[in-house]
Design a protein around this motif. Structure first.
Motif, PDB file in Angstrom:
ATOM      1  N   GLU A   1      26.402  28.408  36.148  1.00 15.05           N
ATOM      2  CA  GLU A   1      27.627  27.738  35.943  1.00 15.05           C
ATOM      3  C   GLU A   1      27.657  26.997  34.622  1.00 15.05           C
ATOM      4  O   GLU A   1      28.622  26.783  34.232  1.00 15.05           O
ATOM      5  CB  GLU A   1      27.870  26.401  37.075  1.00 15.05           C
TER       6      GLU A   1
ATOM      7  N   TYR B   1      26.681  18.658  43.729  1.00 18.96           N
ATOM      8  CA  TYR B   1      26.966  19.317  42.624  1.00 18.96           C
ATOM      9  C   TYR B   1      26.539  18.574  41.238  1.00 18.96           C
ATOM     10  O   TYR B   1      26.468  17.649  40.964  1.00 18.96           O
ATOM     11  CB  TYR B   1      28.175  20.081  42.595  1.00 18.96           C
TER      12      TYR B   1
ATOM     13  N   ASP C   1      28.030  18.375  38.723  1.00 22.06           N
ATOM     14  CA  ASP C   1      29.171  17.433  38.025  1.00 22.06           C
ATOM     15  C   ASP C   1      29.171  16.109  38.769  1.00 22.06           C
ATOM     16  O   ASP C   1      30.096  15.198  38.623  1.00 22.06           O
ATOM     17  CB  ASP C   1      30.331  18.073  38.047  1.00 22.06           C
TER      18      ASP C   1
ATOM     19  N   ARG D   1      29.973  15.979  42.059  1.00 20.94           N
ATOM     20  CA  ARG D   1      30.668  15.786  43.396  1.00 20.94           C
ATOM     21  C   ARG D   1      29.882  16.184  44.494  1.00 20.94           C
ATOM     22  O   ARG D   1      29.034  16.825  44.542  1.00 20.94           O
ATOM     23  CB  ARG D   1      31.633  17.105  43.205  1.00 20.94           C
TER      24      ARG D   1
ATOM     25  N   ALA E   1      29.261  17.171  48.209  1.00 24.86           N
ATOM     26  CA  ALA E   1      30.035  18.308  48.741  1.00 24.86           C
ATOM     27  C   ALA E   1      29.851  18.134  50.413  1.00 24.86           C
ATOM     28  O   ALA E   1      30.363  18.399  51.285  1.00 24.86           O
ATOM     29  CB  ALA E   1      29.961  19.498  48.422  1.00 24.86           C
TER      30      ALA E   1
ATOM     31  N   ALA F   1      38.794  22.822  56.840  1.00 26.99           N
ATOM     32  CA  ALA F   1      39.753  23.150  55.876  1.00 26.99           C
ATOM     33  C   ALA F   1      39.018  23.529  54.573  1.00 26.99           C
ATOM     34  O   ALA F   1      37.892  23.451  54.445  1.00 26.99           O
ATOM     35  CB  ALA F   1      40.759  22.024  55.512  1.00 26.99           C
ATOM     36  N   SER F   2      39.910  24.064  53.685  1.00 28.68           N
ATOM     37  CA  SER F   2      39.322  24.371  52.460  1.00 28.68           C
ATOM     38  C   SER F   2      38.764  23.121  51.588  1.00 28.68           C
ATOM     39  O   SER F   2      39.412  22.282  51.512  1.00 28.68           O
ATOM     40  CB  SER F   2      40.419  24.937  51.663  1.00 28.68           C
ATOM     41  N   GLY F   3      37.536  23.634  51.032  1.00 26.59           N
ATOM     42  CA  GLY F   3      36.757  22.358  50.324  1.00 26.59           C
ATOM     43  C   GLY F   3      36.268  21.656  51.325  1.00 26.59           C
ATOM     44  O   GLY F   3      35.551  20.507  50.792  1.00 26.59           O
ATOM     45  N   ALA F   4      36.017  21.865  52.578  1.00 31.31           N
ATOM     46  CA  ALA F   4      35.376  20.991  53.668  1.00 31.31           C
ATOM     47  C   ALA F   4      33.854  20.873  53.396  1.00 31.31           C
ATOM     48  O   ALA F   4      33.126  19.857  53.684  1.00 31.31           O
ATOM     49  CB  ALA F   4      35.566  21.438  54.962  1.00 31.31           C
ATOM     50  N   GLY F   5      33.087  22.053  52.701  1.00 30.83           N
ATOM     51  CA  GLY F   5      31.863  21.949  52.487  1.00 30.83           C
ATOM     52  C   GLY F   5      31.137  23.202  53.410  1.00 30.83           C
ATOM     53  O   GLY F   5      29.706  23.156  53.326  1.00 30.83           O
ATOM     54  N   LYS F   6      31.652  24.141  53.864  1.00 31.79           N
ATOM     55  CA  LYS F   6      31.166  25.217  54.502  1.00 31.79           C
ATOM     56  C   LYS F   6      30.246  25.963  53.682  1.00 31.79           C
ATOM     57  O   LYS F   6      28.916  26.498  53.990  1.00 31.79           O
ATOM     58  CB  LYS F   6      32.183  26.193  55.147  1.00 31.79           C
ATOM     59  N   THR F   7      30.914  26.317  52.691  1.00 27.46           N
ATOM     60  CA  THR F   7      29.900  27.354  51.683  1.00 27.46           C
ATOM     61  C   THR F   7      28.831  26.406  51.079  1.00 27.46           C
ATOM     62  O   THR F   7      27.548  27.373  51.054  1.00 27.46           O
ATOM     63  CB  THR F   7      30.963  27.955  50.698  1.00 27.46           C
ATOM     64  N   THR F   8      29.022  25.228  50.720  1.00 29.56           N
ATOM     65  CA  THR F   8      27.911  24.481  50.100  1.00 29.56           C
ATOM     66  C   THR F   8      26.805  24.427  51.281  1.00 29.56           C
ATOM     67  O   THR F   8      25.508  24.440  50.776  1.00 29.56           O
ATOM     68  CB  THR F   8      28.614  23.090  49.911  1.00 29.56           C
TER      69      THR F   8
HETATM   70  N1  LIG Z   1      29.760  24.771  41.829  1.00 28.21           N
HETATM   71  C1  LIG Z   1      30.465  23.669  42.193  1.00 28.21           C
HETATM   72  N2  LIG Z   1      30.427  22.757  41.388  1.00 28.21           N
HETATM   73  C2  LIG Z   1      31.184  21.518  41.571  1.00 28.21           C
HETATM   74  N3  LIG Z   1      31.690  21.445  42.707  1.00 28.21           N
HETATM   75  C3  LIG Z   1      31.767  22.371  43.682  1.00 28.21           C
HETATM   76  C4  LIG Z   1      31.209  23.504  43.294  1.00 28.21           C
HETATM   77  N4  LIG Z   1      31.275  24.464  44.511  1.00 28.21           N
HETATM   78  C5  LIG Z   1      32.029  24.001  45.264  1.00 28.21           C
HETATM   79  N5  LIG Z   1      32.503  22.677  44.768  1.00 28.21           N
HETATM   80  C6  LIG Z   1      33.156  21.410  45.490  1.00 28.21           C
HETATM   81  O1  LIG Z   1      32.548  21.020  46.805  1.00 28.21           O
HETATM   82  C7  LIG Z   1      33.340  20.944  47.852  1.00 28.21           C
HETATM   83  C8  LIG Z   1      33.201  22.107  48.959  1.00 28.21           C
HETATM   84  O2  LIG Z   1      33.244  23.127  48.518  1.00 28.21           O
HETATM   85  P1  LIG Z   1      32.951  24.507  49.370  1.00 28.21           P
HETATM   86  O3  LIG Z   1      33.038  25.519  48.783  1.00 28.21           O
HETATM   87  O4  LIG Z   1      31.690  24.229  50.306  1.00 28.21           O
HETATM   88  O5  LIG Z   1      34.089  24.343  50.521  1.00 28.21           O
HETATM   89  P2  LIG Z   1      34.272  25.547  51.657  1.00 28.21           P
HETATM   90  O6  LIG Z   1      34.451  24.798  53.031  1.00 28.21           O
HETATM   91  O7  LIG Z   1      33.453  26.551  51.673  1.00 28.21           O
HETATM   92  O8  LIG Z   1      36.022  25.941  51.215  1.00 28.21           O
HETATM   93  P3  LIG Z   1      36.514  27.332  51.265  1.00 28.21           P
HETATM   94  O9  LIG Z   1      36.911  27.565  52.708  1.00 28.21           O
HETATM   95  O10 LIG Z   1      37.601  27.209  50.614  1.00 28.21           O
HETATM   96  O11 LIG Z   1      35.555  28.312  50.923  1.00 28.21           O
HETATM   97  C9  LIG Z   1      34.784  21.463  47.226  1.00 28.21           C
HETATM   98  O12 LIG Z   1      35.471  19.863  46.804  1.00 28.21           O
HETATM   99  C10 LIG Z   1      34.529  21.935  46.108  1.00 28.21           C
HETATM  100  O13 LIG Z   1      35.370  21.536  44.895  1.00 28.21           O
END
Ligand SMILES: Nc1ncnc2c1ncn2[C@@H]1O[C@H](COP(=O)(O)OP(=O)(O)OP(=O)(O)O)[C@@H](O)[C@H]1O
Length: 587
Positions: free
Chosen positions: A124, A357, A359, A361, A363, A382-389
């Protein structure tokens, strides 16, 4: 990383020569032979010419030869010397080139191995196109510093040394007069080196930016074209290209001006020697032979000095490139150590899990969750909730900033990350395929799988029919990033790949892309087969998946806000019911 002085970098670069000491010794020995032959020329030419011209006898290797007899011997001697020099130069070039190529292959492999061990956060910070220039542009520059430069150092350096010693032995006073200007050359060399390093650094950085820009635009070309962005893409490219050219112009000017400066200083020395020599001969005519030898040696110095000064400027550029390479190599790599993870038999337990992360943030803000072995847990939010994290933390890509993850009770931090990953299969929402055959793509997770196993995995993933219909079957190329396949076909290949890994835990980001009804049904059937009998964490986008889950976990702003079955959560009328209403989970 703090900048290190160039000699340090060069010493480190030369450390890569250690495994090839024998080749180095051979190359240096051949250089010695070439240098000795060159000095031999100078040593002989004076007395011989003097003897030929004046007819006086000359003593060579204990033999006294009459001046006239030398007319026959002289051409033979010259040819013999030339033969020694040419053979030695040929061997030296070959050995040193081979040495350099090997060192570079080692450095390239080392660099690649370090990159492959880096977590996503590393990429990144740096653009992949910029990193690619380390291989495509920086490695060849370093290659020069090690291969040709090293040959030049050894060959030209020894030759210069041998000729200087020859000059000193011929006439010490003449030597002092001629080379009194030598220390003065150090001044331009030093300031030149400083400026060139600065310019080289800027031009390599600019080249990196240019490559990054090109790679990104080409990768996303359909989107760039669809939005009419080609003129802007070209404009940005030309602007960056101009910047690069500007740096290169500066660099070429410096390199161009350097050699003539050193040359003029050399000529001043020769002129001094001629003036002094002429005066000395008028006083003692027997000195003429010595003066001829001396001038021959000085003239022979011209070529190696010129070559060495050219090499120096290239080496400085190579060192800047080496510093850029070492900056990547030295970036800390997370250690892959700890106990081996076994198959998950009891549960995956998340306690107060936090993730932040680079920066800053945050998550995940304290996730508590137990996933019993064999259960299917759906993550919604919802989008951005933290699932992928959450997936990133489980895969060991992002270290937790707080709390723990227990793998059958053992904290993940005590387990070897690669062994944990080997127990999991991750199927991202967008399938990732590589250019190469269907087989090449399937074998990623288990290289030793047989064709029978591959077909079985394809059958389970509902991909058997379409792969069987491809002209090349398993050997059919799929194109760059699987471009020759449909979205649904790509997804089913990704599922077959996950089957082959025989994972204990499945991390699934359910595909929701706009597949037609038929391929959605095929992908859905493949997914259902893959999930059967495994511990599954699925980021759910479809109602059918959520409904069938043993546990639904609702994430909101990095926290678990609800957990239960579909029936329980629907009845509660909380966040889950709200998400269903908003269409975050589609029918
Ligand atoms: N590489 C990164 N660097 C900084 N912040 C990040 C990074 N990846 C995700 N985030 C932030 O972390 C938070 C959670 O992101 P995440 O991708 O886990 O959400 P999500 O629930 O998987 O969303 P979606 O359903 O849209 O994929 C968000 O606010 C996102 O902006």
């Amino acid at each position: 990383m703090a900048p290190r002085p160039a000699p340090h970098v060069y010493r480190r670069l030369l450390g890569y020569l250690r495994p090839y000491r024998r080749l180095l010794v051979c190359g240096v020995s051949a250089s010695l032979a070439a240098a000795a032959a060159t000095s031999g020329y100078a040593w002989l030419v004076g007395p011989l010419l003097h003897a030929v011209l004046t007819g006086t006898p000359v003593v060579l290797g204990g033999f006294t030869l009459p001046g006239r007899q030398l007319l026959g011997v002289l051409p033979l001697l010259v040819v013999a010397m030339a033969a020694v020099k040419a053979t030695a130069a040929f061997l030296q070039g070959g050995w040193m080139q081979r040495l350099g190529q090997r060192v570079m292959a080692d450095l390239r492999a080392f660099l690649y191995a370090r990159l492959l061990a880096q977590p996503p956060a590393f990429f990144e910070k740096q653009h992949s196109g910029e990193l690619l220039t380390r291989f495509t542009a920086d490695v060849p520059l370093v290659e020069f510093s090690v291969t040709q430069a090293l040959s030049s150092y050894v060959r030209d350096g020894l030759q210069i040394l041998a000729l200087l010693v020859t000059c000193l032995l011929i006439d010490a006073k003449l030597f002092l007069v001629t080379f009194v200007v030598m220390p003065l050359t150090v001044l331009p060399v030093r300031s030149f080196a400083r400026s060139l390093k600065k310019v080289a650094n800027r031009s390599q950085t600019s080249l990196g930016a240019l490559t990054a820009l090109t790679a990104e635009q080409l990768q996303a070309l359909p989107v760039v074209q669809a939005y009419g962005g080609t003129p802007r893409a070209l404009e940005a490219f030309e602007a960056e290209s101009e910047r690069y050219l500007g740096q290169m112009r500066r660099s070429l000017f410096l390199r161009g001006a350097y050699s003539p400066t050193v040359e003029v200083m050399g000529i001043v020395g020769v002129a001094l020697a001629v003036a002094w020599g002429a005066r000395a001969i008028s006083a003692d005519p027997s000195l003429s032979g010595r003066l001829l030898s001396f001038l021959a040696a000085v003239l022979l110095l011209y070529q190696p000095v010129k070559s060495l000064s050219g090499t120096l400027s290239q080496v400085l550029i190579g060192l800047v490139a080496a510093e850029r390479l070492f900056a990547v190599v030295d970036a800390p790599v997370p250690p892959d150590e700890g106990a081996e993870a076994g198959p998950l038999t009891r549960a995956l337990t998340l306690e107060g899990l936090r993730a932040t992360y680079a920066d800053g943030r945050e998550a995940l803000r304290g996730v508590d969750l137990t996933v019993p072995a064999g259960a299917r847990v759906a993550l919604v939010g919802a989008s951005g909730a933290g699932k992928t994290t959450l997936f990133s933390v489980l895969l060991g890509f992002l270290p937790p900033s707080g709390g723990t993850v227990g793998w059958d009770g053992t904290p993940l931090s005590q387990l070897k990350p690669s062994s944990v990953r080997a127990r999991m299969a991750w199927v991202p929402q967008e399938p990732v395929l590589f250019s190469g055959s269907v087989r090449h793509n399937l074998l990623l997770g288990r290289p030793e799988a047989t064709d029978t196993e591959l077909w079985e995995a394809l059958r389970l993933a509902h991909a058997e029919d379409f792969v069987g219909a491809l002209p090349g079957g398993l050997d059919e190329p799929v194109g760059e990033r699987g471009a020759r396949l449909s979205g649904g076909q790509r997804q089913r290949l990704a599922l077959a790949r996950a089957f082959l890994c025989r994972p204990s835990v499945l991390l699934l980001d359910e595909p929701t892309s706009a597949l037609d009804a038929q391929s959605e049904a095929a992908v859905g059937a493949g997914l259902a087969a893959l999930m059967k009998g495994r511990t599954v964490l699925v980021i759910a986008h479809r109602l059918s998946t959520v409904r069938d889950a043993d546990l639904i976990v609702v994430l909101d702003a990095g926290r678990v806000v609800e957990a239960g079955t579909h029936a329980e959560l629907s009845a509660r009328g909380g966040r889950y019911a709200q998400l269903l209403g908003e269409g975050a989970v589609a029918a």
